[in-house]
Design an enzyme around this catalytic site. Structure first.
Site, PDB file in Angstrom:
ATOM      1  N   CYS A  13       0.831  -1.200   0.000  1.00 13.51           N
ATOM      2  CA  CYS A  13       0.000   0.000   0.000  1.00 13.51           C
ATOM      3  C   CYS A  13       0.863   1.247   0.000  1.00 13.51           C
ATOM      4  CB  CYS A  13      -0.935   0.014   1.194  1.00 13.51           C
ATOM      5  SG  CYS A  13      -0.053   0.124   2.775  1.00 13.51           S
ATOM      6  N   CYS A  16       3.473   1.611   2.712  1.00  9.41           N
ATOM      7  CA  CYS A  16       4.718   0.877   2.451  1.00  9.41           C
ATOM      8  C   CYS A  16       5.682   1.748   1.642  1.00  9.41           C
ATOM      9  CB  CYS A  16       4.428  -0.409   1.677  1.00  9.41           C
ATOM     10  SG  CYS A  16       3.337  -1.551   2.526  1.00  9.41           S
ATOM     11  N   ASP A 433       6.416  19.255 -36.041  1.00  4.14           N
ATOM     12  CA  ASP A 433       7.486  19.703 -36.940  1.00  4.14           C
ATOM     13  C   ASP A 433       7.425  19.015 -38.291  1.00  4.14           C
ATOM     14  OD1 ASP A 433       8.184  17.225 -35.988  1.00  4.14           O
ATOM     15  OD2 ASP A 433      10.329  17.624 -35.995  1.00  4.14           O
TER      16      ASP A 433
END
Length: 506
Positions: A13, A16, A433
């Site tokens: 989680c 952690c 471009d």
């Protein structure tokens, strides 16, 4: 300043993540440590003369997790790790369900009028009923033992995570149920209605189900990385001692002469030494038209050869190829944190301790202030522990970044960092471009001007282009196909570089 990537195991989680980052960032010499819960990788910028990778691994171990330096050549790929996890979680979920379903039926069925044998009824055989529930609960707890090992380990180290919540809640319910079973054995049958074995099993099984869905979603988010990896060729035809030998790409060495036949993928980056062809490099450049390649021109791994044959010399292999660099760029972008993630990290870092405190206060409040029974107070405390799960808090942002960068890569758009992705919604103008990068990627014959019969002219032209390797010739062939024109037999075909095609027909 050195930079290293580690694979971190044992995280479940957002708490952690915070624990690991805090443990590593406290080391003298570490400039910044960033952990991504979704990829389970940690990127660390550090001063090599002050701290070593081994010291970083030890700091993670002291925090209750496992870390090792990520070696792309020997470590399992992200895809392999995900498949292993999905297989393990699926297996655990299936077996947990096998025990939980009958347990839930026995415990809750009589309450809604479902038939249960008197032999297993809490009213007629309380002790047998309690022991059967206990026997069905223990395997589920064993299957979910990782919740307890991870949870109590992080709790002991003072950095509780989501597993700690699950471990505390289910342990409390299990111990109280054991207490009830003991009283039943003494002849107090009414305690059969105060057993919470089914709560333990259902909680563990439902959280395992959530883990399964979570693992599946994490696997899907890296789909674009998998697609990029699958662009690379698996084999290469190498000239060894004058013979063509098929070898795995990882066996190709610098300086090898590689033969590329029509339609094959370029195996590694290199330079053409003989032959000519047109190569589709759209996966690298976005340009829709294949690029003409001849002696002295560069070729890149993952691009697709056209109708001609080439021999080229390997100049970059493995992680040095342009395709590998692009994959690394996308992975790095997925591992970086967007600014918004810092808010989630700050909240999740204190989330678990706050929830545990709220659970304790809630139980004490109902017992001492409201005068409720110990059972009711414990039920309230356990409910708070179980319901409060910070998984979504920690997973939402990194998963969103993975999905965004992954979809971008799939469509040829690369993000260097997660914060760039977060700022993208503010863009008002997009500047390209090259016009070729925003086409459909396939040349088409839009209109033609001919003297006389236009169908006959298209038929002649298509018959001539059928023997050509030029990419624009494919557009003419498609146009003839759409017009249902049959191709003519062409003799004495010749391609004059820079001047056109010649042939004769009867």
């Amino acid at each position: 300043m050195a930079k290293e990537t580690f694979v971190v195991n044992g995280m479940t989680c957002a708490s952690c993540v915070a624990n690991v980052e805090n443990a590593v960032n406290k080391l003298d010499g570490v400039d910044k440590a960033v952990v991504n819960l979704t990829t389970e990788k940690m990127s660390v910028d550090y001063a090599g003369d002050k701290v070593s990778p081994e010291a970083i691994e030890k700091a993670v171990a002291d925090a209750g997790y496992e870390a090792e330096v990520y070696n792309p050549d020997t470590a399992k790929s992200q895809e392999e790790r995900e498949e292993d996890k999905i297989h393990k979680v699926r297996e655990r979920l299936i077996w947990s369900s096998v025990f939980t379903i009958p347990l839930f039926y026995l415990a809750m069925g009589p309450m809604v009028g479902l038939p249960v044998s008197n032999f297993l009824s809490p009213h007629h055989a309380a002790l047998t009923y309690a022991l059967v529930l206990l026997v069905l609960t223990v395997p589920v707890m064993w299957l979910g033992r990782s919740f307890y090992s991870n949870g109590f380990r992080t709790l002991a180290k003072g950095h509780p995570n989501m597993d700690a919540l699950v471990a505390l809640a289910t342990s409390a319910a299990f111990l109280y149920s054991l207490y009830g079973t003991y009283h039943i054995s003494l002849g107090h049958a009414h305690h059969a209605h105060q057993l919470y074995f089914e709560s333990v099993a259902v909680i563990l099984t439902l959280i395992t189900l959530g883990k399964y869905f979570e693992t599946l979603s994490k696997g899907r988010t890296s789909e674009a990385i998998k697609k990029l990896m699958h662009l690379s060729a698996k084999e290469a035809t190498v000239l060894r001692d004058g013979r063509e030998v098929k070898l795995p790409v990882d066996k190709v060495v610098l300086g090898d002469h590689i033969v590329v036949k029509p339609g094959e993928k370029i195996a590694v980056d290199g330079q053409v030494i003989s032959g000519s062809s047109a190569i589709d490099e759209s996966m690298l450049t976005g340009e829709s038209l294949p690029i003409e390649k001849s002696s002295g021109k560069p070729v890149f791994a993952g691009s697709i050869n056209g109708q001609g044959s080439l021999i080229y010399e390997a100049e970059k292999i493995g992680k040095d190829t342009l395709l590998s660099q692009i994959i690394k760029l996308v992975e790095d972008a997925q591992q970086t944190k967007a600014p918004i993630a810092k808010i989630a990290d700050q909240v999740s870092a204190i989330f678990v301790p706050v929830v545990m405190a709220i659970a304790l206060v809630s139980g004490l409040f109902w017992y001492f202030v409201m005068g409720q029974t110990f059972t009711f107070a414990m039920t309230v405390a356990v409910s708070v522990l179980v319901i409060a799960c910070p998984c979504a808090l920690g997973l939402a942002t990194p998963t969103a970044i993975m999905v965004g960068t992954g979809l971008g890569a799939e469509h040829g758009i690369l993000y260097k960092r997660g914060d760039v992705l977060e700022l993208a919604h503010k863009a008002d103008v997009l500047v390209f471009d090259k016009t070729g990068t925003i086409t459909q990627g396939k040349p088409q014959l839009v209109s033609s001007y001919t003297y006389g019969n236009s169908g006959a002219a298209l038929q002649l032209l298509a018959s001539l282009e059928a023997k050509s390797e030029h990419p624009l010739g494919q557009a003419i062939l498609v146009a003839a196909e759409n017009a249902n024109l049959d191709l003519l037999e062409m003799d004495n075909f010749s391609s004059l570089t820079g001047r056109g095609l010649t042939a004769s027909y009867a």
